[in-house]
Design a protein around this motif. Structure first.
Motif, PDB file in Angstrom:
ATOM      1  N   GLU A 161       0.833  -1.207   0.000  1.00 13.03           N
ATOM      2  CA  GLU A 161       0.000   0.000   0.000  1.00 13.03           C
ATOM      3  C   GLU A 161       0.864   1.252   0.000  1.00 13.03           C
ATOM      4  OE1 GLU A 161      -3.515   2.353   0.068  1.00 13.03           O
ATOM      5  OE2 GLU A 161      -3.031   0.318  -0.564  1.00 13.03           O
ATOM      6  N   THR A 162       1.980   1.200   0.707  1.00 13.92           N
ATOM      7  CA  THR A 162       2.915   2.330   0.695  1.00 13.92           C
ATOM      8  C   THR A 162       3.416   2.584  -0.721  1.00 13.92           C
ATOM      9  OG1 THR A 162       3.643   1.858   2.961  1.00 13.92           O
ATOM     10  CG2 THR A 162       5.105   3.199   1.605  1.00 13.92           C
ATOM     11  N   GLY A 163       3.848   1.522  -1.396  1.00 16.30           N
ATOM     12  CA  GLY A 163       4.349   1.661  -2.764  1.00 16.30           C
ATOM     13  C   GLY A 163       3.298   2.209  -3.706  1.00 16.30           C
ATOM     14  N   ARG A 164       2.066   1.732  -3.569  1.00 21.40           N
ATOM     15  CA  ARG A 164       0.987   2.196  -4.449  1.00 21.40           C
ATOM     16  C   ARG A 164       0.714   3.680  -4.233  1.00 21.40           C
ATOM     17  NH1 ARG A 164      -4.589   2.857  -4.579  1.00 21.40           N
ATOM     18  NH2 ARG A 164      -4.837   2.485  -2.351  1.00 21.40           N
ATOM     19  N   ARG A 165       0.660   4.073  -2.981  1.00 17.77           N
ATOM     20  CA  ARG A 165       0.371   5.477  -2.685  1.00 17.77           C
ATOM     21  C   ARG A 165       1.518   6.398  -3.127  1.00 17.77           C
ATOM     22  NH1 ARG A 165      -3.737   7.031   0.940  1.00 17.77           N
ATOM     23  NH2 ARG A 165      -5.196   5.289   1.224  1.00 17.77           N
ATOM     24  N   LEU A 166       2.736   6.009  -2.845  1.00 14.46           N
ATOM     25  CA  LEU A 166       3.857   6.867  -3.229  1.00 14.46           C
ATOM     26  C   LEU A 166       3.960   7.016  -4.740  1.00 14.46           C
ATOM     27  CD1 LEU A 166       6.673   5.971  -0.680  1.00 14.46           C
ATOM     28  CD2 LEU A 166       4.815   7.638  -0.499  1.00 14.46           C
ATOM     29  N   ALA A 167       3.640   5.958  -5.477  1.00 14.45           N
ATOM     30  CA  ALA A 167       3.645   6.055  -6.941  1.00 14.45           C
ATOM     31  C   ALA A 167       2.598   7.072  -7.405  1.00 14.45           C
ATOM     32  CB  ALA A 167       3.367   4.682  -7.551  1.00 14.45           C
ATOM     33  N   VAL A 177       8.728  12.360  -0.904  1.00 16.48           N
ATOM     34  CA  VAL A 177       7.732  11.546  -0.202  1.00 16.48           C
ATOM     35  C   VAL A 177       8.257  11.210   1.185  1.00 16.48           C
ATOM     36  CG1 VAL A 177       6.616  10.598  -2.248  1.00 16.48           C
ATOM     37  CG2 VAL A 177       8.625   9.448  -1.298  1.00 16.48           C
ATOM     38  N   PHE A 178       7.328  10.988   2.109  1.00 18.46           N
ATOM     39  CA  PHE A 178       7.649  10.856   3.527  1.00 18.46           C
ATOM     40  C   PHE A 178       6.888   9.659   4.077  1.00 18.46           C
ATOM     41  CE2 PHE A 178       7.208  13.348   7.816  1.00 18.46           C
ATOM     42  CZ  PHE A 178       8.166  12.545   8.409  1.00 18.46           C
ATOM     43  N   VAL A 179       7.618   8.747   4.736  1.00 16.83           N
ATOM     44  CA  VAL A 179       6.995   7.551   5.305  1.00 16.83           C
ATOM     45  C   VAL A 179       7.372   7.459   6.785  1.00 16.83           C
ATOM     46  CG1 VAL A 179       6.573   5.085   5.045  1.00 16.83           C
ATOM     47  CG2 VAL A 179       7.269   6.429   3.054  1.00 16.83           C
ATOM     48  N   PRO A 180       6.696   8.207   7.656  1.00 14.53           N
ATOM     49  CA  PRO A 180       6.999   8.100   9.087  1.00 14.53           C
ATOM     50  C   PRO A 180       6.622   6.726   9.610  1.00 14.53           C
ATOM     51  CG  PRO A 180       4.995   9.373   8.746  1.00 14.53           C
ATOM     52  CD  PRO A 180       5.581   9.139   7.387  1.00 14.53           C
ATOM     53  N   GLY A 181       7.403   6.264  10.577  1.00  9.31           N
ATOM     54  CA  GLY A 181       7.143   4.938  11.147  1.00  9.31           C
ATOM     55  C   GLY A 181       7.898   3.823  10.465  1.00  9.31           C
ATOM     56  N   LEU A 182       8.477   4.076   9.316  1.00  5.47           N
ATOM     57  CA  LEU A 182       9.275   3.071   8.616  1.00  5.47           C
ATOM     58  C   LEU A 182      10.697   3.131   9.172  1.00  5.47           C
ATOM     59  CD1 LEU A 182       9.652   0.946   6.388  1.00  5.47           C
ATOM     60  CD2 LEU A 182      10.095   2.820   4.790  1.00  5.47           C
TER      61      LEU A 182
END
Length: 278
Positions: A161-167, A177-182
């Motif tokens: 889901e992260t990959g889909r959204r960032l794309a 792009v920012f992925v907090p918690g990763l």
């Protein structure tokens, strides 16, 4: 602006092996202290802004306070300012774009725009992408850091889901792009390899160090609300120690004097005396 002529703020995300370490301020004094330490860019912390005003974070309640702080910080000329605008304080892309124009006019060079909602759900990816596109159309020079909360909210197996959204956010025009918690190093490295824009990671004391994140390909490391929460802890520790008859605990750095803090007031010079009047 073309990729060959990035803005100064965008250029800070393109230094090989040297991520932009972005500390987050909550008022004029905290920003001034950080700038004095040589940080070229400073972000705001939405939690700090909200808590200082007695309002909840992430609930679209602090549009006025956020804009007021941006107007205070964005014109100093001492650092580049990125503003945390939660989800843009609206689900209407045009309203979010109008806010972005106001922030750019106040001197901000970037915004952090998240897809998490106050009810701990994620906004539809298409809606968030529409906000990003609207902001880039209205304020093309503003660096849009598109945040997804897939690793903070209850998303089972968040990787896909992260990959889909960032794309989708890249396609909409996000500059980063920012992925907090990763915090998993292998997942971070894998994600960096799939992106065409800089990846921002939220620093975690339990996660990789900044040099390690640099080795993994991370371009920006944010401190989020960590400094604000640390300041609160230091205030409580000092007050309770003094109440108990003990010396105030050392914060690990020299506590700035009254005159030094007063000198951060950019409307008038600070006093020469080092007294403590409040």
């Amino acid at each position: 602006m073309s990729a060959s002529a990035p803005t100064p703020f965008a250029a800070l995300h393109r230094r090989a092996g040297e991520p932009l370490l972005l500390p987050n301020a909550w008022d004029h004094a905290s920003a001034a202290l950080l700038a004095e330490q040589g940080f070229p860019a400073i972000g705001t912390t939405s939690l700090g802004v909200a808590a200082a005003a007695g309002l909840p974070d992430g609930a679209a309640a602090t549009r006025t306070e956020t804009l007021r702080l941006a107007r205070r910080l964005g014109r100093t000329g001492r650092y580049l300012l990125s503003v945390d605008v939660e989800n843009g304080f609206s689900d209407d892309p045009e309203e979010v774009a109008a806010l972005a124009v106001e922030l750019a006019g106040a001197g901000a060079v970037g915004i952090n725009l998240e897809d998490g909602r106050a009810d701990d759900t994620l906004a539809p990816a298409a809606l968030h992408a529409a906000k990003i596109a609207a902001v880039k159309a209205a304020a093309p020079g503003l660096f849009v850091n598109a945040r997804t909360d897939t690793h903070w909210l209850a998303v089972p197996d968040p990787g896909p889901e992260t990959g889909r959204r960032l794309a989708a956010y890249q396609e909409a025009g996000a500059d980063g792009v920012f992925v907090p918690g990763l915090t998993d190093p292998s997942a971070i490295e894998e994600l960096c390899a799939t992106l065409d824009v800089p990846l921002n990671i939220l620093y975690s004391p339990a996660g990789p160090t900044v040099p390690h994140l640099a080795d993994l390909g991370v371009s920006r490391v944010s401190l989020g609300s960590l400094l604000y929460r640390t300041a609160l802890a230091a205030a409580v520790a000092g007050a309770t120690a003094i109440r108990a008859g003990a010396p105030a605990p050392s914060p690990g750095a020299e506590v700035p004097g009254y005159a030094a803090v007063q000198a951060f007031h950019h409307d008038r010079p600070g006093p020469g005396a080092a007294s403590d009047r409040g």
